[in-house]
Design an enzyme around this catalytic site. Structure first.
Site, short mmCIF file in Angstrom:
data_model
loop_
_atom_site.label_atom_id
_atom_site.label_comp_id
_atom_site.label_asym_id
_atom_site.label_seq_id
_atom_site.Cartn_x
_atom_site.Cartn_y
_atom_site.Cartn_z
N LYS A 120 -19.42 -1.54 -56.12
CA LYS A 120 -19.27 -0.42 -57.04
C LYS A 120 -19.74 0.89 -56.40
O LYS A 120 -19.27 1.96 -56.76
CB LYS A 120 -20.03 -0.68 -58.33
CG LYS A 120 -19.56 -1.96 -59.04
CD LYS A 120 -19.30 -1.77 -60.49
CE LYS A 120 -18.53 -2.91 -61.13
NZ LYS A 120 -18.83 -4.28 -60.69
C1 LIG Z 1 -17.87 -5.32 -60.88
C2 LIG Z 1 -17.94 -6.50 -60.00
C3 LIG Z 1 -16.85 -7.40 -59.84
C4 LIG Z 1 -15.57 -7.25 -60.62
O1 LIG Z 1 -14.82 -6.13 -60.23
P1 LIG Z 1 -13.65 -5.57 -61.16
O2 LIG Z 1 -13.28 -4.28 -60.58
O3 LIG Z 1 -14.27 -5.43 -62.54
O4 LIG Z 1 -12.56 -6.58 -61.15
C5 LIG Z 1 -16.99 -8.45 -58.95
N1 LIG Z 1 -18.13 -8.64 -58.27
C6 LIG Z 1 -19.19 -7.82 -58.38
C7 LIG Z 1 -20.43 -8.12 -57.61
C8 LIG Z 1 -19.14 -6.72 -59.24
O5 LIG Z 1 -20.22 -5.92 -59.36
#
Ligand SMILES: *Cc1c(COP(=O)(O)O)cnc(C)c1O
Length: 477
Positions: A120
């Site tokens: 993120k």
């Molecule tokens: C947010 C997140 C996901 C999922 O990603 P999306 O964009 O919501 O599909 C997967 N793994 C981790 C560690 C995350 O923080």
């Protein structure tokens, strides 16, 4: 470049106009009115660019209303090896998203070397700088209000800390996060970051955020906003690393690759879909879910059946415990030939707690052309994959990446190199790593002893009146 709504009933807007907002007025999500096409000559020219230069090449096709010099400056201060240097000791941080080869043709793209050890940070760090830039131009301020059970909230705080014109009020369940997560968030001493530990569960915190957001007068008076995963700028920033990973895993632009992506809200893989639509030679987009398999079910059967909270399971890959994938609407808009009326019909049902099914429609026949494959992975698979990667390659992976790798190895066409997106570092999920490997996860050197730093947070009962009072006491008017 203008942006239109997936529900077809909102006026077209520019990148900057949609930057600080959320949904389009008709309840849809914004997408570019057409996908910019990357020519072969451009691909050739991009192959050896640094991450920041590549990000500029990609994002300048989307953020066309930000002056080139400004966009370049924002991007170069975002994608530096100082910001993205939390990974393993032997990672090449100068690449920002280094590619780790497990064996010939099987790679992990490291997206988790940012401040909060999760992918993120790749988009959120850019968002922080874009927000600060846009707010300064508009001489405006923004107070971000959110609730978190760990991941998104900390990424938002690390992106917004110290930024002018922005404050963050982040609610978290008191005592319900790991000591590491608490330390990550509560040790921030920046004056614009307010951590509020709620005596209750995550849902109580989220209800308080909803209550404040539904008070439209308060929301307007105090310039309350959010940072959610449907934000277009976040999706666009994620497109960049699909290009970077492709160049790192191939020798020429004649080759194709397969990406496997641990998915929850469909934000990450949506960026991969767009990269492919722009002309990046992606032969397969492999979507991996955990036990919450609503998206896997769609790609296998054509039925999209979001689950209610009672049927959303708590798993050891918690950031994928999602049963209503907000960004999925963007993909379906493309699948139905960008027919906003169709999307309105489908989400008319979804928004009422229902479902839709494309199996008996022409859209089912259109689906293979988008090159998706899918599968799911459960707790025992996760343990097995973590153990195998540790034993065979000496690489410790986290639970989400394990889901992605398991499904990727199952679904890939053997002729394609597989790039599995690493969405978090194992340090964040100590309990499951202990269960799998009987040892503590590796922790990036920069975060050693973080639990011992002084912490700052406001403890509060789940009381909306108190929350509003706290916000107004901390927002000068
Ligand atoms: C947010 C997140 C996901 C999922 O990603 P999306 O964009 O919501 O599909 C997967 N793994 C981790 C560690 C995350 O923080």
């Amino acid at each position: 470049m203008k942006y239109i709504s997936t529900r077809g009933n909102s006026p077209a807007r520019t990148f900057t106009e949609i930057l600080l907002g959320g949904l389009a007025p008709d309840g849809g999500l914004y997408l570019p009115e057409h996908y910019p096409q990357v020519t072969r000559a451009e691909l050739d020219a991009w192959r050896n660019l640094s991450y920041a230069d590549l990000a500029y090449a990609v994002l300048s096709k989307f953020a066309t209303d930000i002056p080139a010099a400004d966009l370049k400056a924002i991007i170069s201060k975002t994608y530096t090896s100082e910001v993205y240097s939390n990974g393993r000791e032997d990672s090449d941080f100068s690449q920002i998203t280094p590619l780790r080869t497990l064996e010939p043709g099987v790679h992990i793209l490291e997206l988790s070397n940012g401040p909060t050890l999760a992918f993120k940070d790749m988009a959120m760090q850019l968002l922080g700088n874009l927000f600060e830039y846009a707010l300064a131009k508009q001489k405006a301020e923004l107070n971000i209000l959110g609730a978190t059970s760990g991941d998104t909230g900390s990424a938002a705080e690390y992106a917004m800390r110290g930024k002018h014109g922005i404050r963050v009020f982040m609610l978290s369940p008191n005592g319900k996060m790991s000591a590491f997560q608490r330390a990550q968030m509560y040790s921030l001493q920046d004056a614009n970051i307010f951590n509020i530990a709620i005596n209750g569960m995550f849902d109580d915190a989220q209800d308080m955020v909803k209550a404040v957001s539904n008070d439209h007068a308060f929301k307007a008076d105090y310039k309350i906003g959010t940072v959610n995963s449907i934000n277009w700028a976040r999706v666009s920033a994620q497109i960049v690393y699909y290009f970077k990973g492709y160049f790192a895993a191939t020798k020429s632009n004649d080759e194709q690759v397969a990406y496997s992506v641990p998915s929850g809200n469909f934000g990450n893989i949506c960026a991969g879909h767009i990269a492919r639509m722009m002309g990046l030679p992606i032969g397969q987009l492999i979507l991996a879910t955990n036990e919450n398999d609503v998206l896997d079910e769609f790609f296998r059967t054509g039925a999209y059946r979001p689950r209610d909270t009672r049927h959303t399971y708590e798993t050891s890959s918690p950031s994928m415990d999602i049963s209503k994938a907000s960004n999925f609407e963007r993909f379906v808009f493309d699948l139905v030939g960008r027919d906003g009326a169709k999307v309105r019909e489908f989400w008319g049902a979804v928004d009422k707690g229902g479902s839709f099914d494309v199996k008996q429609t022409p859209y089912w026949d259109a689906l293979p052309a988008f090159h998706f494959a899918s599968g799911h992975s459960a707790h025992q698979d996760r343990l097995k994959t973590i153990r195998k990667v540790w034993a065979d390659y000496g690489v410790m992976i986290d639970t989400h990446t394990a889901d992605g790798l398991k499904v990727g190895l199952e679904q890939r066409r053997p002729s394609l190199p597989l790039i599995c997106l690493e969405t978090a570092l194992p340090a964040k999920f100590a309990e499951t790593i202990m269960e799998a490997l009987d040892r503590e996860p590796e922790r990036p050197a920069k975060l050693a002893g973080i639990e011992k730093l002084p912490q700052r947070c406001e403890v509060m009962d789940p009381d909306v009146v108190k929350l509003k009072a706290f916000i107004s006491a901390n927002v000068p008017r």
